[in-house]
Motif scaffolding. Structure first.
Motif, PDB file in Angstrom:
ATOM      1  N   MET A  34       0.840  -1.100  -0.026  1.00 64.28           N
ATOM      2  CA  MET A  34       0.046  -0.045  -0.188  1.00 64.28           C
ATOM      3  C   MET A  34       1.039   1.144   0.005  1.00 64.28           C
ATOM      4  SD  MET A  34      -2.954   1.127   2.651  1.00 64.28           S
ATOM      5  CE  MET A  34      -2.050   1.280   3.990  1.00 64.28           C
ATOM      6  N   GLN A  35       0.473   2.270  -0.769  1.00 64.53           N
ATOM      7  CA  GLN A  35       1.305   3.424  -0.999  1.00 64.53           C
ATOM      8  C   GLN A  35       0.436   4.574  -0.178  1.00 64.53           C
ATOM      9  OE1 GLN A  35       1.505   4.168  -5.183  1.00 64.53           O
ATOM     10  NE2 GLN A  35       3.418   2.959  -5.412  1.00 64.53           N
ATOM     11  N   PRO A  36       1.138   4.939   0.983  1.00 72.17           N
ATOM     12  CA  PRO A  36       0.166   6.053   1.581  1.00 72.17           C
ATOM     13  C   PRO A  36       0.609   7.490   0.898  1.00 72.17           C
ATOM     14  CG  PRO A  36       2.438   5.537   2.641  1.00 72.17           C
ATOM     15  CD  PRO A  36       2.215   4.588   1.565  1.00 72.17           C
ATOM     16  N   TYR A  37      -0.452   8.264   1.070  1.00 69.53           N
ATOM     17  CA  TYR A  37      -0.652   9.383   0.452  1.00 69.53           C
ATOM     18  C   TYR A  37      -1.496  10.548   1.216  1.00 69.53           C
ATOM     19  CZ  TYR A  37      -1.232  13.053  -3.014  1.00 69.53           C
ATOM     20  OH  TYR A  37      -1.246  14.454  -3.637  1.00 69.53           O
ATOM     21  N   GLU A  38      -0.463  11.841   1.393  1.00 69.91           N
ATOM     22  CA  GLU A  38      -0.854  12.952   2.330  1.00 69.91           C
ATOM     23  C   GLU A  38      -0.621  14.171   1.462  1.00 69.91           C
ATOM     24  OE1 GLU A  38      -1.743  14.584   6.702  1.00 69.91           O
ATOM     25  OE2 GLU A  38      -0.762  12.542   6.387  1.00 69.91           O
ATOM     26  N   GLU A  39      -1.393  15.121   1.453  1.00 72.22           N
ATOM     27  CA  GLU A  39      -1.049  16.372   0.965  1.00 72.22           C
ATOM     28  C   GLU A  39      -1.977  17.348   1.366  1.00 72.22           C
ATOM     29  OE1 GLU A  39      -1.079  18.635  -3.553  1.00 72.22           O
ATOM     30  OE2 GLU A  39      -1.937  16.502  -3.336  1.00 72.22           O
ATOM     31  N   ARG A  40      -1.547  18.618   1.700  1.00 77.56           N
ATOM     32  CA  ARG A  40      -2.263  19.504   2.321  1.00 77.56           C
ATOM     33  C   ARG A  40      -2.058  20.703   1.115  1.00 77.56           C
ATOM     34  NH1 ARG A  40      -0.810  24.129   6.909  1.00 77.56           N
ATOM     35  NH2 ARG A  40      -2.852  25.076   6.827  1.00 77.56           N
ATOM     36  N   LEU A  41      -3.589  20.940   0.990  1.00 77.50           N
ATOM     37  CA  LEU A  41      -3.521  22.016  -0.232  1.00 77.50           C
ATOM     38  C   LEU A  41      -3.620  23.589   0.141  1.00 77.50           C
ATOM     39  CD1 LEU A  41      -6.716  20.569  -1.652  1.00 77.50           C
ATOM     40  CD2 LEU A  41      -4.276  19.918  -2.197  1.00 77.50           C
ATOM     41  N   SER A  42      -2.347  23.697   0.846  1.00 70.79           N
ATOM     42  CA  SER A  42      -1.798  25.114   1.250  1.00 70.79           C
ATOM     43  C   SER A  42      -1.899  25.908   0.343  1.00 70.79           C
ATOM     44  CB  SER A  42      -0.602  25.008   2.064  1.00 70.79           C
ATOM     45  OG  SER A  42       0.317  24.574   1.127  1.00 70.79           O
ATOM     46  N   ALA A  43      -2.376  27.352   0.720  1.00 71.85           N
ATOM     47  CA  ALA A  43      -2.583  28.502  -0.215  1.00 71.85           C
ATOM     48  C   ALA A  43      -0.977  29.087  -0.622  1.00 71.85           C
ATOM     49  CB  ALA A  43      -3.001  29.665   0.496  1.00 71.85           C
ATOM     50  N   PRO A  44      -0.973  29.621  -1.603  1.00 69.09           N
ATOM     51  CA  PRO A  44       0.189  30.114  -2.136  1.00 69.09           C
ATOM     52  C   PRO A  44       0.919  31.144  -1.219  1.00 69.09           C
ATOM     53  CG  PRO A  44      -1.343  30.599  -3.856  1.00 69.09           C
ATOM     54  CD  PRO A  44      -2.166  29.762  -2.661  1.00 69.09           C
ATOM     55  N   ARG A  45       2.039  31.488  -1.501  1.00 72.16           N
ATOM     56  CA  ARG A  45       2.897  32.411  -0.605  1.00 72.16           C
ATOM     57  C   ARG A  45       2.420  33.861  -0.994  1.00 72.16           C
ATOM     58  NH1 ARG A  45       8.258  29.929  -2.180  1.00 72.16           N
ATOM     59  NH2 ARG A  45       8.248  28.501  -0.274  1.00 72.16           N
ATOM     60  N   SER A  46       2.108  34.245  -2.188  1.00 67.77           N
ATOM     61  CA  SER A  46       1.308  35.276  -2.609  1.00 67.77           C
ATOM     62  C   SER A  46       0.167  35.837  -1.442  1.00 67.77           C
ATOM     63  CB  SER A  46       0.971  35.458  -4.130  1.00 67.77           C
ATOM     64  OG  SER A  46      -0.094  34.628  -4.428  1.00 67.77           O
ATOM     65  N   TRP A  47      -0.570  34.646  -1.278  1.00 67.53           N
ATOM     66  CA  TRP A  47      -1.902  34.870  -0.416  1.00 67.53           C
ATOM     67  C   TRP A  47      -1.601  35.418   0.910  1.00 67.53           C
ATOM     68  CZ3 TRP A  47      -6.827  31.580  -1.298  1.00 67.53           C
ATOM     69  CH2 TRP A  47      -7.120  31.442  -2.827  1.00 67.53           C
ATOM     70  N   LEU A  56      -4.191  47.356  12.537  1.00 67.98           N
ATOM     71  CA  LEU A  56      -3.079  46.655  11.521  1.00 67.98           C
ATOM     72  C   LEU A  56      -2.909  45.198  12.180  1.00 67.98           C
ATOM     73  CD1 LEU A  56      -0.453  46.932   9.639  1.00 67.98           C
ATOM     74  CD2 LEU A  56       0.978  47.415  11.904  1.00 67.98           C
ATOM     75  N   ILE A  57      -2.765  45.201  13.446  1.00 71.13           N
ATOM     76  CA  ILE A  57      -2.630  43.910  14.031  1.00 71.13           C
ATOM     77  C   ILE A  57      -3.871  42.958  13.590  1.00 71.13           C
ATOM     78  CG2 ILE A  57      -2.399  42.319  16.198  1.00 71.13           C
ATOM     79  CD1 ILE A  57      -0.594  44.783  16.906  1.00 71.13           C
ATOM     80  N   GLY A  58      -5.089  43.557  13.999  1.00 72.22           N
ATOM     81  CA  GLY A  58      -6.388  42.825  13.932  1.00 72.22           C
ATOM     82  C   GLY A  58      -6.413  42.279  12.304  1.00 72.22           C
ATOM     83  N   GLY A  59      -6.547  43.234  11.607  1.00 73.46           N
ATOM     84  CA  GLY A  59      -6.821  43.061  10.241  1.00 73.46           C
ATOM     85  C   GLY A  59      -5.749  41.921   9.663  1.00 73.46           C
ATOM     86  N   ALA A  60      -4.400  42.014   9.808  1.00 82.52           N
ATOM     87  CA  ALA A  60      -3.789  40.963   9.502  1.00 82.52           C
ATOM     88  C   ALA A  60      -3.811  39.632   9.979  1.00 82.52           C
ATOM     89  CB  ALA A  60      -2.288  41.380   9.806  1.00 82.52           C
ATOM     90  N   ALA A  61      -4.362  39.520  11.258  1.00 83.29           N
ATOM     91  CA  ALA A  61      -4.498  38.421  12.096  1.00 83.29           C
ATOM     92  C   ALA A  61      -5.711  37.860  11.466  1.00 83.29           C
ATOM     93  CB  ALA A  61      -4.745  38.440  13.411  1.00 83.29           C
ATOM     94  N   LEU A  62      -6.733  38.495  11.235  1.00 83.41           N
ATOM     95  CA  LEU A  62      -7.832  38.135  10.427  1.00 83.41           C
ATOM     96  C   LEU A  62      -7.838  37.638   9.416  1.00 83.41           C
ATOM     97  CD1 LEU A  62     -10.823  40.292  11.865  1.00 83.41           C
ATOM     98  CD2 LEU A  62     -10.304  38.009  12.487  1.00 83.41           C
ATOM     99  N   ALA A  63      -7.096  38.336   8.370  1.00 81.72           N
ATOM    100  CA  ALA A  63      -6.752  37.834   6.767  1.00 81.72           C
ATOM    101  C   ALA A  63      -5.918  36.638   6.898  1.00 81.72           C
ATOM    102  CB  ALA A  63      -6.094  39.168   6.505  1.00 81.72           C
ATOM    103  N   CYS A  64      -4.831  36.579   7.952  1.00 82.28           N
ATOM    104  CA  CYS A  64      -4.037  35.320   8.189  1.00 82.28           C
ATOM    105  C   CYS A  64      -4.888  34.136   8.387  1.00 82.28           C
ATOM    106  CB  CYS A  64      -2.697  35.477   8.994  1.00 82.28           C
ATOM    107  SG  CYS A  64      -1.619  36.729   8.073  1.00 82.28           S
ATOM    108  N   VAL A  65      -5.870  34.202   9.260  1.00 83.11           N
ATOM    109  CA  VAL A  65      -6.665  33.094   9.831  1.00 83.11           C
ATOM    110  C   VAL A  65      -7.581  32.524   8.658  1.00 83.11           C
ATOM    111  CG1 VAL A  65      -8.750  32.685  11.219  1.00 83.11           C
ATOM    112  CG2 VAL A  65      -6.719  33.568  12.112  1.00 83.11           C
ATOM    113  N   ALA A  66      -8.131  33.615   7.770  1.00 79.43           N
ATOM    114  CA  ALA A  66      -8.890  32.995   6.617  1.00 79.43           C
ATOM    115  C   ALA A  66      -8.054  32.295   5.629  1.00 79.43           C
ATOM    116  CB  ALA A  66      -9.270  34.384   6.122  1.00 79.43           C
ATOM    117  N   VAL A  67      -6.767  32.815   5.360  1.00 83.79           N
ATOM    118  CA  VAL A  67      -6.030  32.209   4.197  1.00 83.79           C
ATOM    119  C   VAL A  67      -5.589  30.963   4.857  1.00 83.79           C
ATOM    120  CG1 VAL A  67      -3.359  32.303   3.309  1.00 83.79           C
ATOM    121  CG2 VAL A  67      -5.069  34.051   3.326  1.00 83.79           C
ATOM    122  N   SER A  68      -5.352  30.625   6.172  1.00 82.63           N
ATOM    123  CA  SER A  68      -4.641  29.706   6.639  1.00 82.63           C
ATOM    124  C   SER A  68      -6.073  28.516   6.794  1.00 82.63           C
ATOM    125  CB  SER A  68      -4.367  29.738   8.082  1.00 82.63           C
ATOM    126  OG  SER A  68      -3.951  28.290   8.840  1.00 82.63           O
TER     127      SER A  68
END
Length: 148
Positions: free
Chosen positions: A1-14, A41-53
């Motif tokens: 059996m060949q295990p497979y796992e991948e995370r469909l992470s967002a690109p760095r530009s996001w 600044l902190i709140g907006g960046a944090a919320l946007a990063c949570v959405a991307v993540s």
């Protein structure tokens, strides 16, 4: 059996865009003072990063006798032969060839995909479409665990 796992992470530009969103919110809050600007600044960046993540946290795995795609767990016994889709064919199956009844784990920033027919007669889902960076390896892993 060949295990497979991948995370469909967002690109760095996001991630860069998420930081720019934080800067924008900070600039919007600037007329209200320094503290509101820093909070924006902190709140907006944090919320946007949570959405991307969150959007980029989808996983594709072959576990025991199942395909796990995001929140869905599909038994391999209910799936047919996997079809590897190159970028052009994947785009076609995302758009004009798509069936609204299909299960699609779609990430537009990943150009290739795997399409697998659902062979269970009781399931109205015609096929499973999974965005993946390595469709050949996913197809091999599914073929390896399919019952004979």
């Amino acid at each position: 059996m060949q295990p497979y796992e991948e995370r469909l992470s967002a690109p760095r530009s996001w991630w860069f865009i998420a930081v720019l969103i934080g800067v924008s919110v900070g600039l919007i809050m600037l007329p209200f003072g320094t503290l509101p600007m820093l909070g924006g600044l902190i709140g907006g960046a944090a919320l946007a990063c949570v959405a991307v993540s969150s959007y980029g946290s989808a996983r594709v795995r072959v576990v025991a006798d199942s395909l796990v795609a995001g929140e869905a767990r599909i038994p391999v016994s209910a799936l047919g032969t996997p079809q590897v889709l190159d970028a052009a064919e994947a785009a076609a199956w995302r758009t004009y060839k798509a069936d609204p009844r299909a299960f699609m784990l779609l990430r537009s920033y990943i150009p290739t995909a795997l399409r697998v027919e659902v062979t269970d007669p009781e399931d109205p889902t015609p096929y499973v479409y999974v965005s993946t960076r390595n469709p050949e390896a996913l197809a091999a892993a599914l073929t390896a665990v399919q019952p004979a």
